[in-house]
Design a protein around this motif. Structure first.
Motif, PDB file in Angstrom:
ATOM      1  N   LEU A   1      19.495 -14.435   0.952  1.00  0.00           N
ATOM      2  CA  LEU A   1      18.644 -14.712  -0.323  1.00  0.00           C
ATOM      3  C   LEU A   1      17.450 -15.230   0.116  1.00  0.00           C
ATOM      4  CD1 LEU A   1      21.596 -16.624  -2.445  1.00  0.00           C
ATOM      5  CD2 LEU A   1      20.432 -14.266  -2.760  1.00  0.00           C
ATOM      6  N   PHE A   2      17.131 -16.119   0.894  1.00  0.00           N
ATOM      7  CA  PHE A   2      16.116 -16.665   1.627  1.00  0.00           C
ATOM      8  C   PHE A   2      14.990 -15.245   2.188  1.00  0.00           C
ATOM      9  CE2 PHE A   2      13.382 -17.889   5.451  1.00  0.00           C
ATOM     10  CZ  PHE A   2      12.524 -18.802   4.595  1.00  0.00           C
ATOM     11  N   LEU A   3      15.762 -14.358   3.017  1.00  0.00           N
ATOM     12  CA  LEU A   3      15.269 -13.304   3.526  1.00  0.00           C
ATOM     13  C   LEU A   3      14.604 -12.389   2.388  1.00  0.00           C
ATOM     14  CD1 LEU A   3      17.386 -12.470   6.784  1.00  0.00           C
ATOM     15  CD2 LEU A   3      14.943 -13.477   6.651  1.00  0.00           C
ATOM     16  N   LEU A   4      15.490 -12.109   1.365  1.00  0.00           N
ATOM     17  CA  LEU A   4      15.210 -11.295   0.258  1.00  0.00           C
ATOM     18  C   LEU A   4      14.199 -11.918  -0.575  1.00  0.00           C
ATOM     19  CD1 LEU A   4      15.880  -8.766  -1.432  1.00  0.00           C
ATOM     20  CD2 LEU A   4      17.460 -10.282  -2.722  1.00  0.00           C
ATOM     21  N   THR A   5      14.117 -13.084  -0.881  1.00  0.00           N
ATOM     22  CA  THR A   5      12.797 -13.655  -1.378  1.00  0.00           C
ATOM     23  C   THR A   5      11.802 -13.847  -0.816  1.00  0.00           C
ATOM     24  OG1 THR A   5      14.737 -15.702  -2.461  1.00  0.00           O
ATOM     25  CG2 THR A   5      12.291 -16.094  -2.623  1.00  0.00           C
ATOM     26  N   THR A   6      11.775 -13.740   0.532  1.00  0.00           N
ATOM     27  CA  THR A   6      10.506 -13.836   1.561  1.00  0.00           C
ATOM     28  C   THR A   6       9.902 -12.499   1.531  1.00  0.00           C
ATOM     29  OG1 THR A   6      11.481 -15.420   2.932  1.00  0.00           O
ATOM     30  CG2 THR A   6       9.798 -14.295   3.748  1.00  0.00           C
ATOM     31  N   LEU A   7      10.938 -11.488   1.259  1.00  0.00           N
ATOM     32  CA  LEU A   7      10.393 -10.014   1.136  1.00  0.00           C
ATOM     33  C   LEU A   7       9.938  -9.728  -0.104  1.00  0.00           C
ATOM     34  CD1 LEU A   7      10.473  -7.103   2.435  1.00  0.00           C
ATOM     35  CD2 LEU A   7      12.668  -6.918   1.304  1.00  0.00           C
ATOM     36  N   LEU A   8      10.341 -10.199  -1.301  1.00  0.00           N
ATOM     37  CA  LEU A   8       9.651  -9.946  -2.586  1.00  0.00           C
ATOM     38  C   LEU A   8       8.384 -10.733  -2.579  1.00  0.00           C
ATOM     39  CD1 LEU A   8      13.103 -10.484  -4.714  1.00  0.00           C
ATOM     40  CD2 LEU A   8      11.687  -8.323  -4.299  1.00  0.00           C
ATOM     41  N   ILE A   9       8.376 -11.925  -2.154  1.00  0.00           N
ATOM     42  CA  ILE A   9       6.907 -12.708  -2.147  1.00  0.00           C
ATOM     43  C   ILE A   9       5.900 -12.027  -1.361  1.00  0.00           C
ATOM     44  CG2 ILE A   9       5.973 -14.741  -1.480  1.00  0.00           C
ATOM     45  CD1 ILE A   9       8.564 -16.249  -2.268  1.00  0.00           C
ATOM     46  N   THR A  10       6.404 -11.412  -0.159  1.00  0.00           N
ATOM     47  CA  THR A  10       5.561 -10.736   0.769  1.00  0.00           C
ATOM     48  C   THR A  10       5.020  -9.509   0.006  1.00  0.00           C
ATOM     49  OG1 THR A  10       6.728 -11.505   2.751  1.00  0.00           O
ATOM     50  CG2 THR A  10       5.329  -9.572   2.986  1.00  0.00           C
ATOM     51  N   LEU A  11       6.150  -8.627  -0.532  1.00  0.00           N
ATOM     52  CA  LEU A  11       5.619  -7.472  -1.264  1.00  0.00           C
ATOM     53  C   LEU A  11       4.544  -7.792  -2.465  1.00  0.00           C
ATOM     54  CD1 LEU A  11       8.935  -5.536  -1.505  1.00  0.00           C
ATOM     55  CD2 LEU A  11       7.016  -5.071  -0.164  1.00  0.00           C
ATOM     56  N   LEU A  12       4.942  -9.078  -3.198  1.00  0.00           N
ATOM     57  CA  LEU A  12       4.057  -9.284  -4.300  1.00  0.00           C
ATOM     58  C   LEU A  12       2.650  -9.644  -3.922  1.00  0.00           C
ATOM     59  CD1 LEU A  12       6.366 -11.664  -6.584  1.00  0.00           C
ATOM     60  CD2 LEU A  12       5.491  -9.319  -6.941  1.00  0.00           C
ATOM     61  N   VAL A  13       2.689 -10.413  -2.679  1.00  0.00           N
ATOM     62  CA  VAL A  13       1.194 -10.956  -1.963  1.00  0.00           C
ATOM     63  C   VAL A  13       0.684  -9.674  -1.731  1.00  0.00           C
ATOM     64  CG1 VAL A  13       0.176 -12.128  -0.343  1.00  0.00           C
ATOM     65  CG2 VAL A  13       1.986 -13.016  -1.517  1.00  0.00           C
ATOM     66  N   VAL A  14       1.221  -8.555  -1.035  1.00  0.00           N
ATOM     67  CA  VAL A  14       0.669  -7.294  -0.515  1.00  0.00           C
ATOM     68  C   VAL A  14       0.095  -6.642  -1.814  1.00  0.00           C
ATOM     69  CG1 VAL A  14       0.953  -5.263   0.566  1.00  0.00           C
ATOM     70  CG2 VAL A  14       1.882  -7.384   1.742  1.00  0.00           C
ATOM     71  N   ASN A  15       0.825  -6.710  -2.769  1.00  0.00           N
ATOM     72  CA  ASN A  15       0.375  -5.728  -3.931  1.00  0.00           C
ATOM     73  C   ASN A  15      -0.687  -6.337  -4.696  1.00  0.00           C
ATOM     74  OD1 ASN A  15       2.360  -3.561  -3.807  1.00  0.00           O
ATOM     75  ND2 ASN A  15       3.735  -4.653  -4.921  1.00  0.00           N
TER      76      ASN A  15
END
Length: 249
Positions: A20-34
């Protein structure tokens, strides 16, 4: 046995937590990149808009300058050169006082043309005084009445100059073509809006037949520069009325 099962469950929950932590980190990263890409796209759009606006501004300036040159050439040819040519042709047939009168008339035309072309000192004079001073110098054979009421904030130099040029354009056209005996000019400036009205009792015209004229194109271009809306009402033999309105910013 129970202890091993309990430990397995703990390990499973740990891996679930890590997942869940890795998934959340990935989602946050994608949001920041977008978000960063969106900012970059918006900056590019703003930059393109600024360049487009600057280009449009300079194109409008060049168009206005070219129209001013055309109007100057027309004034020189139709009025001043024609008047001087008549004086030359009648040099030996007219009396000195008649020649003096014709020369004074030509000099007045030149002064009016110079006044129209010379940029006024916008920092030192209000729009009301600018218009009033100009109207005092127009053709004395036409009655000109000026009404004004100004209670708003001082106008920018761009607004003053473009409105003043619109007044010059309209009054010059009335004097040259309308055969009017009276011109009414009204200026109203409040805290929120400005309204300019110019009306004559001349012969009027059909708007469709003059929609491409230099004068009307000049007025449209200057009105757009200061974000003013305007309306021209006229009919043959019923005079012409021009109304312009803009918000005070």
């Amino acid at each position: 046995m129970w202890r091993w099962e309990n430990q397995d469950q703990i390990v499973i929950w740990i891996w679930i937590g890590i997942g869940l932590f890795l998934l959340t980190t990935l989602l946050i990263t994608l949001l920041v990149v977008n978000y960063l890409k969106s900012i970059k796209r918006n900056k590019k759009k703003v930059s393109q808009l600024v360049r487009s606006t600057q280009k449009e501004y300079w194109e409008n300036m060049l168009v206005l300058q070219e129209k001013d040159r055309e109007r100057l050439a027309e004034e020189l040819h139709d009025n001043i050169i024609s008047q001087l040519n008549l004086i030359r042709l009648n040099l030996h047939d007219k009396k000195p006082e008649e020649l003096s009168r014709d020369l004074k008339k030509s000099m007045q035309l030149i002064r009016e043309l110079s006044h129209n072309l010379t940029p006024p000192d916008l920092n030192e004079i209000d729009l009301k005084d600018l218009i009033e001073d100009y109207l005092e110098q127009v053709n004395k054979n036409t009655k000109v009445v000026f009404h004004s009421m100004t209670i708003g904030m001082p106008l920018s130099n761009s607004v003053k100059l473009n409105l003043f040029r619109i007044v010059q354009e309209l009054v010059t056209n009335i004097l040259k073509h309308a055969e009017a005996t009276r011109i009414d000019v009204s200026l109203r400036i409040s805290l929120n809006y400005l309204m300019l009205t110019i009306e004559d009792n001349g012969r009027g015209f059909v708007i469709g037949n003059h929609s491409g004229g230099i004068g009307l194109r000049n007025i449209k271009s200057r009105a757009q520069k200061i974000k003013a809306i305007y309306k021209l009402k006229t009919q043959p033999e019923k005079g012409t009325k021009f109304i312009a309105c803009m918000a005070i910013q």
